[in-house]
Design a protein around this motif. Structure first.
Motif, short mmCIF file in Angstrom:
data_model
loop_
_atom_site.label_atom_id
_atom_site.label_comp_id
_atom_site.label_asym_id
_atom_site.label_seq_id
_atom_site.Cartn_x
_atom_site.Cartn_y
_atom_site.Cartn_z
N GLU A 1 27.19 9.17 75.44
CA GLU A 1 27.89 8.46 74.36
C GLU A 1 29.02 7.57 74.86
O GLU A 1 29.14 6.41 74.43
N PHE A 2 29.86 8.08 75.74
CA PHE A 2 31.04 7.34 76.15
C PHE A 2 30.93 6.93 77.63
O PHE A 2 30.91 7.80 78.51
N SER B 1 32.37 -3.47 80.56
CA SER B 1 33.35 -2.37 80.62
C SER B 1 34.21 -2.48 81.87
O SER B 1 35.43 -2.30 81.82
N ILE C 1 39.73 10.19 75.62
CA ILE C 1 38.34 10.61 75.40
C ILE C 1 37.73 10.96 76.76
O ILE C 1 37.87 10.20 77.71
N ASN D 1 34.39 -0.08 72.59
CA ASN D 1 33.66 0.21 71.36
C ASN D 1 32.44 -0.70 71.32
O ASN D 1 32.58 -1.92 71.28
N THR E 1 40.97 -2.89 70.52
CA THR E 1 39.61 -2.59 70.06
C THR E 1 38.91 -1.48 70.83
O THR E 1 37.94 -0.90 70.32
N ALA E 2 39.34 -1.18 72.04
CA ALA E 2 38.66 -0.17 72.85
C ALA E 2 38.80 1.21 72.23
O ALA E 2 39.79 1.51 71.55
N LEU E 3 37.83 2.06 72.48
CA LEU E 3 37.91 3.45 72.02
C LEU E 3 38.98 4.20 72.78
O LEU E 3 39.66 5.08 72.22
N ALA E 4 39.15 3.87 74.07
CA ALA E 4 40.19 4.50 74.88
C ALA E 4 40.41 3.65 76.12
O ALA E 4 39.49 3.02 76.64
N CYS E 5 41.65 3.61 76.59
CA CYS E 5 41.95 2.93 77.84
C CYS E 5 43.19 3.56 78.46
O CYS E 5 44.03 4.12 77.76
N LYS F 1 32.56 -3.47 68.92
CA LYS F 1 33.71 -4.39 68.94
C LYS F 1 34.00 -4.86 70.36
O LYS F 1 35.12 -4.79 70.84
#
Length: 219
Positions: A32-33, A154, A122, A57, A86-90, A60
């Motif tokens: 998933e990630f 990424s 995450i 994401n 916009t990123a899910l995590a950084c 996005k």
């Protein structure tokens, strides 16, 4: 029929630019990630090496992601804000010049990468890393991609975060050491920087004494 933004992500991006193919392949296998990892600052004579880790994401993905070296400073700054929004995590991490001298630049860069990944909110299922080496101690499986910042969005996003973060750090450091012009060259071995070191000497804690010409004291 017009495509939605999410549908367009399933298609190759601009030829010669990084795309989402590596991430998409991993996602199809059930992961998933996926985190992209890159660093900035292996070559300079001064300052830290900085690594960034980014989980984009998939719905996005910012437009215009690319190897940070192929972008203008203004565009990097713009994308930095978009990525962090916009990123899910950084996350970013740095290793200082004295710590680089105590090991070597490769080990320091890989350790910065590991710390960046461990700083994510995450837990990633897989890491894509720019270069040939996989950082030891990562909390997930990883794949090294040569020229990854030109292949994976990424990794490209991580390259931008690492570059902008380091440039900002060096500009701030330059306020304390104005004789060296750090805000203009970010610690790289420009003629101005070498002349400044010859005139004023290197600074403990700032300069990398294990790097040529510093280790040979030949400026």
């Amino acid at each position: 029929m017009a495509r939605s933004r999410s549908d367009s992500l399933l298609l190759p991006l601009e030829p010669g630019k990084p795309d989402f193919a590596s991430e998409r392949k991993l996602m199809r296998s059930g992961i998933e990630f996926i985190v992209g990892i890159d660093e900035a600052g292996r070559g300079p004579l001064a300052g830290p090496v900085v690594a960034a880790a980014v989980i984009l994401n998939p719905k996005k993905i910012p437009d215009g992601l690319d190897d940070s070296k192929r972008l203008t400073a203004q565009r990097r700054e713009e994308l930095f804000d978009i990525i962090t929004d916009t990123a899910l995590a950084c996350a970013v991490a740095s290793i200082s010049a004295p710590a680089i001298d105590a090991t070597d630049i490769l080990k320091a860069a890989l350790e910065a990468m590991r710390r960046a990944v461990c700083g994510l909110s995450i837990l990633p299922g897989h890491a894509l890393i720019d270069g040939r080496d996989v950082a030891p101690g990562l909390p997930c499986p990883a794949t090294a991609l040569v020229k990854g910042d030109q292949r994976s969005v990424s990794i490209a996003a991580a390259s931008i975060l690492a570059k902008v973060t380091r440039d900002r750090m060096m500009a701030q450091t330059g306020k304390y050491f104005p004789l060296y012009g750090l805000e203009s060259h970010a610690g790289y071995g420009t003629e101005f920087h070498r002349n400044a070191m010859e005139t004023h000497g290197p600074v403990t804690g700032l300069h990398r004494f294990s790097f040529s010409p510093l280790k040979d004291r030949q400026f």
